[in-house]
Write a protein that holds these residues in place. Sequence first.
Motif, short mmCIF file in Angstrom:
data_model
loop_
_atom_site.label_atom_id
_atom_site.label_comp_id
_atom_site.label_asym_id
_atom_site.label_seq_id
_atom_site.Cartn_x
_atom_site.Cartn_y
_atom_site.Cartn_z
N ARG A 55 -2.35 -10.85 5.45
CA ARG A 55 -1.37 -9.77 5.25
C ARG A 55 -1.54 -9.07 3.91
O ARG A 55 -1.37 -7.85 3.80
CB ARG A 55 0.04 -10.37 5.35
CG ARG A 55 1.17 -9.38 5.15
CD ARG A 55 2.50 -10.10 5.04
NE ARG A 55 3.60 -9.16 4.85
CZ ARG A 55 4.77 -9.48 4.31
NH1 ARG A 55 4.98 -10.75 3.91
NH2 ARG A 55 5.72 -8.59 4.17
N ARG A 56 -1.89 -9.82 2.86
CA ARG A 56 -1.92 -9.24 1.51
C ARG A 56 -2.91 -8.09 1.39
O ARG A 56 -2.74 -7.21 0.53
CB ARG A 56 -2.25 -10.32 0.49
CG ARG A 56 -3.60 -11.01 0.67
CD ARG A 56 -3.79 -12.12 -0.35
NE ARG A 56 -5.07 -12.82 -0.19
CZ ARG A 56 -5.24 -13.91 0.54
NH1 ARG A 56 -4.20 -14.42 1.19
NH2 ARG A 56 -6.43 -14.49 0.62
N TYR A 57 -3.95 -8.04 2.22
CA TYR A 57 -4.95 -6.98 2.11
C TYR A 57 -4.35 -5.60 2.39
O TYR A 57 -4.88 -4.59 1.92
CB TYR A 57 -6.11 -7.24 3.07
CG TYR A 57 -7.10 -8.26 2.56
CD1 TYR A 57 -8.34 -7.87 2.07
CD2 TYR A 57 -6.79 -9.62 2.55
CE1 TYR A 57 -9.26 -8.80 1.60
CE2 TYR A 57 -7.70 -10.56 2.08
CZ TYR A 57 -8.92 -10.15 1.60
OH TYR A 57 -9.82 -11.07 1.13
N LYS A 58 -3.28 -5.56 3.15
CA LYS A 58 -2.67 -4.27 3.51
C LYS A 58 -1.57 -3.84 2.56
O LYS A 58 -1.02 -2.75 2.71
CB LYS A 58 -2.09 -4.38 4.94
CG LYS A 58 -3.12 -4.65 6.01
CD LYS A 58 -2.48 -4.76 7.38
CE LYS A 58 -1.73 -6.08 7.55
NZ LYS A 58 -1.24 -6.28 8.94
N HIS A 59 -1.24 -4.66 1.57
CA HIS A 59 -0.03 -4.42 0.78
C HIS A 59 -0.27 -4.35 -0.73
O HIS A 59 0.64 -4.58 -1.51
CB HIS A 59 0.99 -5.52 1.06
CG HIS A 59 1.64 -5.41 2.40
ND1 HIS A 59 2.84 -4.77 2.60
CD2 HIS A 59 1.24 -5.84 3.62
CE1 HIS A 59 3.16 -4.83 3.88
NE2 HIS A 59 2.21 -5.46 4.53
N THR A 60 -1.49 -4.03 -1.17
CA THR A 60 -1.78 -4.09 -2.60
C THR A 60 -1.39 -2.80 -3.33
O THR A 60 -1.61 -1.70 -2.85
CB THR A 60 -3.27 -4.34 -2.85
OG1 THR A 60 -4.03 -3.33 -2.18
CG2 THR A 60 -3.69 -5.70 -2.34
N HIS A 61 -0.81 -2.99 -4.52
CA HIS A 61 -0.60 -1.87 -5.44
C HIS A 61 -1.95 -1.35 -5.94
O HIS A 61 -2.96 -2.06 -5.90
CB HIS A 61 0.21 -2.32 -6.66
CG HIS A 61 1.63 -2.64 -6.38
ND1 HIS A 61 2.52 -1.71 -5.90
CD2 HIS A 61 2.33 -3.79 -6.55
CE1 HIS A 61 3.72 -2.27 -5.77
NE2 HIS A 61 3.62 -3.54 -6.14
N ASP A 62 -1.96 -0.14 -6.45
CA ASP A 62 -3.13 0.35 -7.18
C ASP A 62 -3.34 -0.55 -8.40
O ASP A 62 -2.40 -0.80 -9.16
CB ASP A 62 -2.91 1.79 -7.64
CG ASP A 62 -4.08 2.30 -8.45
OD1 ASP A 62 -5.00 2.89 -7.86
OD2 ASP A 62 -4.08 2.10 -9.69
N PRO A 63 -4.56 -1.06 -8.61
CA PRO A 63 -4.75 -2.04 -9.69
C PRO A 63 -4.54 -1.47 -11.09
O PRO A 63 -4.05 -2.18 -11.97
CB PRO A 63 -6.20 -2.51 -9.50
CG PRO A 63 -6.87 -1.41 -8.75
CD PRO A 63 -5.82 -0.84 -7.86
N PHE A 64 -4.88 -0.21 -11.31
CA PHE A 64 -4.71 0.36 -12.65
C PHE A 64 -3.23 0.58 -12.98
O PHE A 64 -2.82 0.36 -14.12
CB PHE A 64 -5.50 1.66 -12.77
CG PHE A 64 -6.99 1.44 -12.74
CD1 PHE A 64 -7.65 0.96 -13.85
CD2 PHE A 64 -7.72 1.69 -11.59
CE1 PHE A 64 -9.02 0.73 -13.84
CE2 PHE A 64 -9.08 1.47 -11.56
CZ PHE A 64 -9.73 0.99 -12.68
N VAL A 65 -2.45 1.00 -12.01
CA VAL A 65 -1.01 1.14 -12.23
C VAL A 65 -0.40 -0.23 -12.49
O VAL A 65 0.37 -0.43 -13.45
CB VAL A 65 -0.34 1.82 -11.03
CG1 VAL A 65 1.18 1.83 -11.20
CG2 VAL A 65 -0.86 3.24 -10.86
N ALA A 66 -0.74 -1.21 -11.65
CA ALA A 66 -0.18 -2.55 -11.81
C ALA A 66 -0.60 -3.18 -13.14
O ALA A 66 0.22 -3.82 -13.83
CB ALA A 66 -0.62 -3.44 -10.64
N LEU A 67 -1.86 -3.01 -13.53
CA LEU A 67 -2.33 -3.57 -14.80
C LEU A 67 -1.67 -2.90 -15.99
O LEU A 67 -1.53 -3.51 -17.06
CB LEU A 67 -3.84 -3.47 -14.91
CG LEU A 67 -4.63 -4.45 -14.01
CD1 LEU A 67 -6.11 -4.10 -14.03
CD2 LEU A 67 -4.41 -5.89 -14.45
#
Length: 278
Positions: A55-67
Amino acid sequence: MRTGVFYFPTDYGIETGELARALEERGFDSLFLCEHTHIPVSRRSPFPGGGELPRRYKHTHDPFVALSFAAATTKTLLLGTGVCLIPQRDPIITAKSVASLDRLSGGRFVFGVGGGWNVEEMENHGARYPTRFKLMEERIRAMQALWTEEEASFHGEFVDFDPVWCYPKPVQRPHPPVLLGGETDYTLKRVVSFCQGWFPRAGAGFDPAEARARLHAMAERMGRDPATLSMTVFRAPPEARALEAYHAAGIERVLLEVPDLDRDGILRRLDELAPLAA
């Protein structure tokens, strides 16, 4: 040897800033975030891990925003992508995201990159699976030019632009380290050719000493000093005895998995893993 973690930054999991604070408080070295821009419903590409796509593959934030949220709540924690899917990203925009995050975090960014495995996902971005690695290399080389040259230009088959100004420049010089994921000899050649480190996965049968020797042998074969290349191992075994072999092999960093749990479950797991970061 330094110990960090990787995590799929989902919209139903722990908030990234809180996770970053918890990691820094427990002595972890780094937080690397995974990326998928989207998952096509067709699901033509089989999941490399076998079975149904988690499931997690479909629900990720943008990594640069999250970082960016992780950077704002920490002081020493290194912040990485693990991995950023370069064939799916515009190189000029991505170069600016990398430089901005590195500058705003005080030089704490590590750029883990890869070519990707989901054919239809990259096709939605205009990339083609057979040429993804050539596209990836050109985009990385173009970004390196944008980070290091006052008036950068690049002319390749897939990336082409005349001199431009692109600021800010990263804090790290000449730029944040680029770590390339993958395990093949082709990957190693690319690592030695245009990266600063190797980012292999610790799958079944992975031998850290053998992997380190492979990297050094490739560097020597291609005329590069092996001391200029680092190794960060993805999904290392969360066991003290197993990690002793990684330390003995000279691996610079290992990443342990933060599981796909709710906030409280993740914090409990971090408490269990914390002794490995000491």
